[in-house]
Design a protein around this motif. Sequence first.
Motif, PDB file in Angstrom:
ATOM      1  N   PHE A   1      47.174   2.582 -22.886  1.00 50.23           N
ATOM      2  CA  PHE A   1      47.286   1.328 -23.317  1.00 50.23           C
ATOM      3  C   PHE A   1      46.551   0.131 -22.592  1.00 50.23           C
ATOM      4  CE2 PHE A   1      51.098   1.089 -20.861  1.00 50.23           C
ATOM      5  CZ  PHE A   1      51.041  -0.141 -20.212  1.00 50.23           C
ATOM      6  N   PHE A   2      46.231  -1.035 -23.345  1.00 53.40           N
ATOM      7  CA  PHE A   2      45.450  -2.008 -22.800  1.00 53.40           C
ATOM      8  C   PHE A   2      45.696  -3.363 -23.457  1.00 53.40           C
ATOM      9  CE2 PHE A   2      42.629  -0.582 -25.981  1.00 53.40           C
ATOM     10  CZ  PHE A   2      42.214  -1.668 -26.590  1.00 53.40           C
TER      11      PHE A   2
ATOM     12  N   ALA B   1      31.806  -0.010 -18.390  1.00 59.74           N
ATOM     13  CA  ALA B   1      32.986  -0.093 -17.870  1.00 59.74           C
ATOM     14  C   ALA B   1      33.658   1.319 -17.497  1.00 59.74           C
ATOM     15  CB  ALA B   1      34.076  -0.874 -18.515  1.00 59.74           C
ATOM     16  N   LYS B   2      33.486   2.040 -18.719  1.00 60.34           N
ATOM     17  CA  LYS B   2      34.260   3.415 -18.637  1.00 60.34           C
ATOM     18  C   LYS B   2      33.425   4.295 -17.315  1.00 60.34           C
ATOM     19  CE  LYS B   2      36.140   4.500 -23.190  1.00 60.34           C
ATOM     20  NZ  LYS B   2      35.630   5.199 -24.438  1.00 60.34           N
TER      21      LYS B   2
ATOM     22  N   THR C   1      35.392  -5.225 -30.551  1.00 62.51           N
ATOM     23  CA  THR C   1      35.196  -4.825 -29.115  1.00 62.51           C
ATOM     24  C   THR C   1      33.736  -4.674 -28.726  1.00 62.51           C
ATOM     25  OG1 THR C   1      36.755  -2.858 -29.592  1.00 62.51           O
ATOM     26  CG2 THR C   1      35.064  -2.521 -27.784  1.00 62.51           C
ATOM     27  N   ARG C   2      33.469  -5.318 -27.614  1.00 61.26           N
ATOM     28  CA  ARG C   2      32.242  -5.175 -26.805  1.00 61.26           C
ATOM     29  C   ARG C   2      31.699  -3.896 -26.248  1.00 61.26           C
ATOM     30  NH1 ARG C   2      32.193 -11.429 -24.856  1.00 61.26           N
ATOM     31  NH2 ARG C   2      34.002 -10.748 -23.372  1.00 61.26           N
ATOM     32  N   ARG C   3      31.539  -3.009 -27.138  1.00 65.57           N
ATOM     33  CA  ARG C   3      31.411  -1.513 -27.001  1.00 65.57           C
ATOM     34  C   ARG C   3      30.338  -1.185 -25.805  1.00 65.57           C
ATOM     35  NH1 ARG C   3      34.878   0.977 -28.703  1.00 65.57           N
ATOM     36  NH2 ARG C   3      34.562   0.611 -31.034  1.00 65.57           N
ATOM     37  N   ASP C   4      29.201  -1.862 -25.708  1.00 61.63           N
ATOM     38  CA  ASP C   4      28.448  -1.677 -24.550  1.00 61.63           C
ATOM     39  C   ASP C   4      29.066  -2.053 -23.289  1.00 61.63           C
ATOM     40  OD1 ASP C   4      28.484  -4.352 -25.528  1.00 61.63           O
ATOM     41  OD2 ASP C   4      26.164  -4.630 -25.318  1.00 61.63           O
TER      42      ASP C   4
ATOM     43  N   TRP D   1      38.712  -2.777 -18.774  1.00 56.79           N
ATOM     44  CA  TRP D   1      38.026  -2.827 -20.232  1.00 56.79           C
ATOM     45  C   TRP D   1      38.375  -4.178 -20.425  1.00 56.79           C
ATOM     46  CZ3 TRP D   1      39.897   1.400 -24.060  1.00 56.79           C
ATOM     47  CH2 TRP D   1      39.466   2.698 -23.585  1.00 56.79           C
ATOM     48  N   GLU D   2      38.665  -5.235 -19.676  1.00 58.17           N
ATOM     49  CA  GLU D   2      39.016  -6.706 -20.099  1.00 58.17           C
ATOM     50  C   GLU D   2      37.746  -7.266 -20.748  1.00 58.17           C
ATOM     51  OE1 GLU D   2      40.829  -5.550 -17.845  1.00 58.17           O
ATOM     52  OE2 GLU D   2      42.704  -6.200 -18.341  1.00 58.17           O
ATOM     53  N   ALA D   3      36.491  -7.208 -20.244  1.00 55.42           N
ATOM     54  CA  ALA D   3      35.360  -7.649 -20.628  1.00 55.42           C
ATOM     55  C   ALA D   3      35.089  -7.201 -22.168  1.00 55.42           C
ATOM     56  CB  ALA D   3      34.137  -7.543 -19.795  1.00 55.42           C
TER      57      ALA D   3
END
Length: 229
Positions: free
Chosen positions: A50-51, A118-119, A110-113, A125-127
């Motif tokens: 979770f986030f 981040a992953k 979501t900003r997927r890039d 994942w905040e950004a």
Amino acid sequence: MLATPPAAAPVTLAIAGHPERFTVNRVFCLGRNYHWGAASAADHSAPPLFFMKPTSAVVEASGQVPFPPGTEEFCHEIELVVALAEGGFAIDPAQALGHVWGYAAGLDLTRRDLQTRAKAEGQSWEAAKAFDAAAPIGTLVPVAECGHPSAGEVWLNVNGEPRQRGDLAQMITPVAEAIALLSRYLLLQPGDLIMTGTPPGVAALQPGDVISAGVTGVGQLQVQVGPRL
Ligand code: MN
């Protein structure tokens, strides 16, 4: 006298068919809660992650949503949103649904890039997940009117073309277990929202795209992606 900044206005959501507003407390989100198929790198044997999104990310899902800065891969995720009437710590899964006030359909934008980076780098994942208007949410429906949906299509179209299709029955961690899980890590509070994850088909959006989406038996929403900020 010491001057301090003014208090932020409470964030509230509309309730379908009622004039009252629901005051949003905090926003928790589940990741990896639907199987995305063999191509997905997600490890579904791990406990669900979770986030959070800041409460300030919540907006009503209508009109335009801004195209956020800092991304070339701005993606949609349609999700069932659970709104809590009561909090608690270490909630028994068998009692958990009794804590629910109602449900809505919502978008985990979501900003997927930034998430992919981040992953790869083991960063937070905040950004990717926490930005203004990152959580457009449709009108809430009280439990007394929609019950506790355990099945129903979770769908999203962009410009009328199908993008995401799934069913609540495919959730890896269903709502009751999700509430119980979160309440083992922290004290849940009235007004908290839980975004329960998204089925496959997430994809990038462009300015001007019209998103139509919903959860059958709960509600639907429509927003247009605004110009790049
Ligand atoms: Mn999500």
